[in-house]
Motif scaffolding. Structure first.
Motif, mmCIF file in Angstrom:
data_model
loop_
_atom_site.group_PDB
_atom_site.id
_atom_site.type_symbol
_atom_site.label_atom_id
_atom_site.label_comp_id
_atom_site.label_asym_id
_atom_site.label_seq_id
_atom_site.Cartn_x
_atom_site.Cartn_y
_atom_site.Cartn_z
ATOM 1 N N GLY A 1 -6.661 2.252 1.571
ATOM 2 C CA GLY A 1 -8.058 1.535 2.405
ATOM 3 C C GLY A 1 -8.530 2.052 3.498
ATOM 4 O O GLY A 1 -9.734 2.214 3.777
ATOM 5 N N GLY B 1 -8.602 -3.216 4.326
ATOM 6 C CA GLY B 1 -8.313 -2.025 3.508
ATOM 7 C C GLY B 1 -7.058 -1.869 3.165
ATOM 8 O O GLY B 1 -6.743 -2.019 4.794
ATOM 9 N N LEU C 1 -17.192 5.982 0.374
ATOM 10 C CA LEU C 1 -17.923 5.157 1.198
ATOM 11 C C LEU C 1 -19.380 5.036 2.058
ATOM 12 O O LEU C 1 -20.275 4.030 1.446
ATOM 13 N N ILE D 1 -11.462 -2.222 0.808
ATOM 14 C CA ILE D 1 -11.857 -0.837 0.496
ATOM 15 C C ILE D 1 -9.788 -1.119 -0.224
ATOM 16 O O ILE D 1 -9.080 -1.215 0.601
#
Length: 254
Positions: A113, A109, A89, A15
């Protein structure tokens, strides 16, 4: 259920941070694929504000460790958005587990993220944990207390992370990477904000390790392209670590 248990696929789901798109990790994935006989395939999933999923790329049939990047149409900063992004998500994750039937995965992330992953772990993961396991989480320059350099000044987000930390999975291995452009920050995120993660993860997960990234490309926006970060991902996040990588790591905490 039986199809999921038979699956040998264990993706790395990434992410990006605020203002970044699903293309944020293109360079990182290229670096990870260098000198590999079998390349990691790359699937990108953008979640629109209405919940629609837009796909680009694909997962090769025999790829046991594909990379999946999940990004958001609304990629703005702020705690309220992080909570929305965690819900988006979850929409994408639910669909991916139905499409690809994996029962284990790793998470990565950058910046916000990592915060999205943490919020998801505390609020959504329990709905999957009997069937699907997150093996490892690696965060990169994630500001757990936003712009605050001291935990004496707790943001609402950090307070909430602390409030629900007992929901974190006890078998999870966590690595927190922080950039060191200066002695106190990566040029954007205060070091103290990144290190605040230890108050969330320590004594809740199987292990928590913070690693300081220094030298070239140690500033916040450059961290995903940092060569040391690439090697750390190979060594600690991927299922088949690069045993030949020689790293000089400064371990900040365990």
């Amino acid at each position: 259920m039986s199809q999921r248990r038979r699956s040998k696929t264990s993706p790395v789901i990434m992410i990006p941070g605020s203002s970044a798109t699903v293309n944020r990790f293109n360079g990182l994935v290229n670096e990870l694929n260098k000198n590999r006989r079998v390349k990691h395939s790359l699937l990108k999933v953008q979640v629109d504000t209405d919940g629609k999923l837009e796909y680009s790329g694909s997962i090769n049939r025999n790829d046991r460790e594909p990379i999946i990047v999940i990004g958001f149409e609304n990629n703005h900063d702020g705690y309220s958005n992080i909570k929305k992004q965690a819900a988006w998500l979850d929409d994408a994750f639910y669909q991916l587990t139905n499409d690809y039937h994996f029962h284990k995965f790793k998470a990565f992330g950058h910046s916000n993220g990592g915060l999205v992953w943490t919020y998801w772990l505390e609020h959504y993961y329990s709905g999957y944990s009997s069937e699907i396991k997150m093996k490892r989480l690696m965060t990169l320059g994630s500001p757990y207390n936003f712009k605050e350099s001291s935990i004496k000044m707790k943001t609402q987000m950090f307070s909430d992370f602390l409030k629900y930390k007992k929901r974190l999975p006890s078998d999870l291995v966590v690595y927190s990477l922080l950039g060191g452009k200066t002695y106190t920050s990566d040029g954007l995120v205060p070091e103290g904000s990144v290190l605040a993660a230890k108050y969330i993860f320590q004594n809740q997960v199987k292990s928590y390790t913070a690693i300081n990234i220094t030298g070239t490309d140690a500033q916040h926006s450059s961290l995903p392209q940092n060569k040391q970060v690439v090697q750390l991902i190979k060594q600690y996040l991927l299922d088949k670590p690069n045993d030949n990588a020689k790293l000089h790591l400064k371990i900040k905490d365990k």
